[in-house]
Scaffold this motif. Structure first.
Motif, mmCIF file in Angstrom:
data_model
loop_
_atom_site.group_PDB
_atom_site.id
_atom_site.type_symbol
_atom_site.label_atom_id
_atom_site.label_comp_id
_atom_site.label_asym_id
_atom_site.label_seq_id
_atom_site.Cartn_x
_atom_site.Cartn_y
_atom_site.Cartn_z
ATOM 1 N N ALA A 262 2.765 16.847 -1.757
ATOM 2 C CA ALA A 262 2.860 18.120 -2.175
ATOM 3 C C ALA A 262 4.388 18.450 -2.498
ATOM 4 C CB ALA A 262 1.781 19.066 -1.501
ATOM 5 N N GLY A 263 4.995 18.462 -1.251
ATOM 6 C CA GLY A 263 6.116 19.058 -1.153
ATOM 7 C C GLY A 263 7.180 18.121 -2.255
ATOM 8 N N VAL A 264 7.126 17.123 -2.261
ATOM 9 C CA VAL A 264 7.953 16.254 -3.458
ATOM 10 C C VAL A 264 7.507 16.988 -4.572
ATOM 11 C CG1 VAL A 264 8.479 14.104 -4.553
ATOM 12 C CG2 VAL A 264 7.993 14.524 -2.162
ATOM 13 N N LEU B 126 -4.055 19.916 -7.751
ATOM 14 C CA LEU B 126 -3.452 19.573 -8.990
ATOM 15 C C LEU B 126 -3.350 20.901 -10.036
ATOM 16 C CD1 LEU B 126 -4.778 16.002 -10.042
ATOM 17 C CD2 LEU B 126 -2.310 16.704 -9.044
ATOM 18 N N ALA B 127 -4.525 21.612 -10.033
ATOM 19 C CA ALA B 127 -4.624 22.837 -10.450
ATOM 20 C C ALA B 127 -3.530 23.885 -10.009
ATOM 21 C CB ALA B 127 -6.025 23.440 -10.482
ATOM 22 N N GLY B 128 -3.489 24.004 -8.597
ATOM 23 C CA GLY B 128 -2.421 24.774 -8.176
ATOM 24 C C GLY B 128 -1.131 24.564 -8.517
ATOM 25 N N LEU B 129 -0.775 23.107 -8.674
ATOM 26 C CA LEU B 129 0.670 22.669 -9.087
ATOM 27 C C LEU B 129 0.821 23.112 -10.513
ATOM 28 C CD1 LEU B 129 0.680 19.041 -7.454
ATOM 29 C CD2 LEU B 129 2.290 20.895 -6.996
ATOM 30 N N LEU C 43 0.905 30.275 -2.768
ATOM 31 C CA LEU C 43 0.547 29.173 -3.822
ATOM 32 C C LEU C 43 0.854 27.813 -2.921
ATOM 33 C CD1 LEU C 43 -0.913 28.298 -6.273
ATOM 34 C CD2 LEU C 43 1.301 28.776 -7.492
ATOM 35 N N ALA C 44 2.099 27.608 -2.603
ATOM 36 C CA ALA C 44 2.480 26.536 -1.848
ATOM 37 C C ALA C 44 1.932 25.911 -0.722
ATOM 38 C CB ALA C 44 4.187 26.854 -1.708
ATOM 39 N N ALA C 45 1.293 27.172 0.105
ATOM 40 C CA ALA C 45 0.583 26.636 1.441
ATOM 41 C C ALA C 45 -0.823 26.417 0.733
ATOM 42 C CB ALA C 45 0.496 27.961 2.053
ATOM 43 N N MET D 192 -4.210 19.331 -0.931
ATOM 44 C CA MET D 192 -3.523 18.124 -0.962
ATOM 45 C C MET D 192 -3.819 17.263 0.350
ATOM 46 S SD MET D 192 -1.946 16.012 -3.180
ATOM 47 C CE MET D 192 -0.793 17.070 -4.216
ATOM 48 N N TYR D 193 -3.617 18.085 1.452
ATOM 49 C CA TYR D 193 -4.146 17.545 2.895
ATOM 50 C C TYR D 193 -5.524 16.874 3.008
ATOM 51 C CZ TYR D 193 -4.810 16.601 7.739
ATOM 52 O OH TYR D 193 -5.310 16.487 9.070
#
Length: 466
Positions: free
Chosen positions: A230-232, A189-192, A212-214, A220-221
Motif C-alpha cells: 500500500a505504501g509503494v 483498491l477502491a481507496g487507492l 484515507l492512507a491509514a 491491504m493488511y
C-alpha cells in the motif's frame, strides 16, 4: 523550532540515516544478548495492542514490519516515480546499465542460495532473502567513504537500489502474500482509486489523505497482501514533475516531509525489533553450519557482487548500453560489493519466508547481519582505495605551481609554462645555496679542503638548469 528543523534536515542525509539505522541494529543486538535485560526484549517485541475488531491487534514487531515500514516503502515509491519521470530511468539508454545490473544482482544471489541449499538439503523458501539491497545503508557507506568519488557512482548505485526495491516489492507481493480476502482487497483498491482521483483533481489537505492512507493500509493488511505494498502504491501516485511556478513537485514536497520519519523512526524501529538475534542461542554459530543461512551469506557477499558487476560488464560488452565515462570498472566492482548490504528488506523477507519456523528465521536474520557486515567491510576497503586514487587525481588536476591560475596539467604543451617553472626552480636553487653558505658559515668552516662556497656548490650560471 530550529532544533527540530536541524534534526529533520540531518535525517534527510544518507549518512545520518545510515548511522541511526546502524545504532538501532546494535542496540537490538545488545538488548537481546545482555543477560540482565534480554528477557525484556522478547516481552516488549511480542507485546500486542491495537483494535482487534479491525483485525489490527498486532505485536510491536508486526506494527514495525507491517505498519512503520510502509513509510519506508512509501518513500521508495516516490523515489521510483521520480526516477521514472525525471531521473535516470526516464532515458532507456542511460537506465539500461543499472537496470540490468539490478536484475542480475537479484538473480545471481537467488541462484547462489538455491545451489547451496540444493547441495546441502536445505529449504529453498529463502531464495529471495539475499536479493535485496538496503538503499539507506549502501548510500551511507558511500557517502562516508567516497568523498572524492565521481558523482556518477552515486547515481549508478541509487538507480540500481531503486530498481532493486521495485523488484523486492514485486517479490513480496507475488511470493509472500497469504490467502487473499477479496472484499478487503477490493476496499483497498477502491481507496487507492479515490486517492488517485483526489490527487488528479487537485484536492489538498493532510486531513484528507492521512485518514484515507491509514484506511487503505488497514484494508491491504487484512486482505492478505503485505501491507507495505500500500505504501509503494501511494508513493507511485504522487506527481513528481514540476509545473510552472512550482519550486517543488507534490512528490518532492511530501518526500521532504516524510523522509525524516522514515529514516529516524520507521526503519530504526523495524531494525530494533527485527535485528535482535540471540547470539548465545546458537543462531550465529549456525550461520556457516546450516545451508539456509550459509546460502544467505554467500548470496549477499558473492552473489550480489558477481551479479551486479557481471551484469554490468555483459550489458556494456554485448548491448548498446555504455558505462558512464566518469567511471572505471574498479568503481563498478566496489559498488557491486556495496549492493550486498541487504539488511532492512532482507530481514523483512527472511521473516516472511520462515514465518512458520522461528528458530530458522533467527538464524537467517543472523546470516543477513553477517553477510551485510562482510559486504560493507569488503566494499568499504575497495571504495577507500578508489577514493584515494580519485583524490590523487583531483590534487594533480588542481596543482598550479606557477601560480598563473591555470592547473599545470593543462599546460604541458605550453612553452611559456616551462620557462616560468625553470625560473621558479632557479630561484629555489639560488635560495638553497644561500642557506647552505649561511649554515656553513655558522658552523665556522666550509668543510675539509674547501670553503662554504665549495660545500654549498657553485652558483655559476653553468650549474643552473637550462
Amino acid at each position: 523550532m530550529p532544533e527540530r528543523r536541524y534534526v529533520a534536515d540531518a535525517l534527510r542525509t544518507e549518512t545520518v540515516g545510515g548511522v541511526v539505522l546502524l545504532a538501532a541494529a546494535v542496540a537490538a543486538l545488545l538488548w537481546a544478548n545482555i543477560p540482565a535485560i534480554s528477557a525484556s526484549y522478547d516481552t516488549v517485541r511480542d507485546a500486542h495492542f491495537g483494535p482487534a475488531a479491525l483485525g489490527l491487534d498486532l505485536s510491536l514487531q508486526h506494527w514495525a514490519a507491517d505498519g512503520l515500514l510502509a513509510l519506508f516503502f512509501f518513500v521508495a515509491g516516490i523515489e521510483l516515480k521520480r526516477e521514472l519521470v525525471a531521473g535516470d530511468l526516464r532515458d532507456p539508454r542511460a537506465a539500461a546499465l543499472p537496470v540490468i545490473a539490478a536484475v542480475c544482482g537479484m538473480a545471481v544471489p537467488a541462484l547462489v542460495y538455491t545451489a547451496v541449499n540444493t547441495a546441502g538439503g536445505g529449504s529453498l523458501g529463502g531464495w529471495a532473502v539475499p536479493t535485496a539491497t538496503d538503499i539507506a545503508f549502501a548510500l551511507a557507506v558511500l557517502a562516508v567513504i567516497g568523498t572524492s568519488l565521481p558523482s556518477a557512482l552515486r547515481a549508478f548505485l541509487l538507480t540500481l537500489a531503486v530498481v532493486d526495491d521495485l523488484f523486492a516489492i514485486l517479490i513480496i507481493a507475488v511470493f509472500f502474500t497469504g490467502d487473499i480476502r477479496l472484499p478487503q482487497l477490493a476496499g483497498a483498491l477502491a481507496g487507492l482509486a479515490l486517492m488517485w482521483l483526489l490527487l488528479r483533481t487537485g484536492v489538498r489537505g493532510w486531513y484528507v489523505y492521512v485518514p484515507l492512507a491509514a484506511a487503505v493500509w488497514a484494508l491491504m493488511y487484512n486482505s492478505g497482501v503485505h501491507a507495505t505494498i500500500a505504501g509503494v502504491a501511494m508513493g507511485l501516485m504522487l506527481r513528481c514533475t514540476r509545473r510552472e511556478g512550482e519550486e517543488d513537485s507534490p512528490g518532492e514536497h511530501i518526500e521532504h516531509l516524510v523522509r525524516p520519519l522514515s529514516a529516524g523512526i520507521a526503519v530504526p524501529l523495524f531494525a530494533l525489533f527485527s535485528a535482535g538475534v540471540p547470539l548465545s542461542g546458537g543462531a550465529l554459530a549456525q550461520v556457516f553450519a546450516r545451508p539456509e543461512p550459509l546460502g544467505v551469506v554467500l548470496g549477499l557477499v558473492v552473489g550480489k557482487t558477481a551479479g551486479v558487476f557481471g551484469g554490468t560488464w555483459l550489458a556494456a560488452r554485448f548491448t548498446r548500453a555504455e558505462l558512464n565515462k566518469d567511471l572505471a570498472w574498479p568503481d563498478v566492482l566496489a559498488v557491486s560489493g556495496l549492493a550486498g548490504i541487504g539488511f532492512t528488506v532482507s530481514l523483512l523477507i527472511g521473516e516472511l519466508a520462515f514465518a512458520d519456523d522461528p528458530r530458522l528465521a533467527e538464524e537467517v536474520k543472523a546470516a543477513v547481519l553477517v553477510g551485510s557486515l562482510v559486504a560493507a567491510v569488503l566494499a568499504g576497503v575497495l571504495l577507500k582505495l578508489r577514493d584515494r586514487t580519485y583524490r590523487a587525481l583531483s590534487e594533480a588536476e588542481e596543482l598550479d605551481e606557477d601560480h598563473d591560475g591555470i592547473p599545470d596539467v593543462y599546460e604541458a604543451g605550453n612553452p611559456q609554462y616551462h620557462l616560468r617553472m625553470a625560473r621558479i626552480h632557479e630561484d629555489k636553487a639560488a635560495e638553497h645555496r644561500r642557506l647552505a653558505r649561511a649554515a656553513a658559515a655558522a658552523a665556522g668552516s666550509g668543510g675539509p679542503g674547501g670553503n662554504a662556497e665549495g660545500a654549498a656548490g657553485s652558483s655559476a650560471p653553468g650549474d643552473r638548469p637550462a
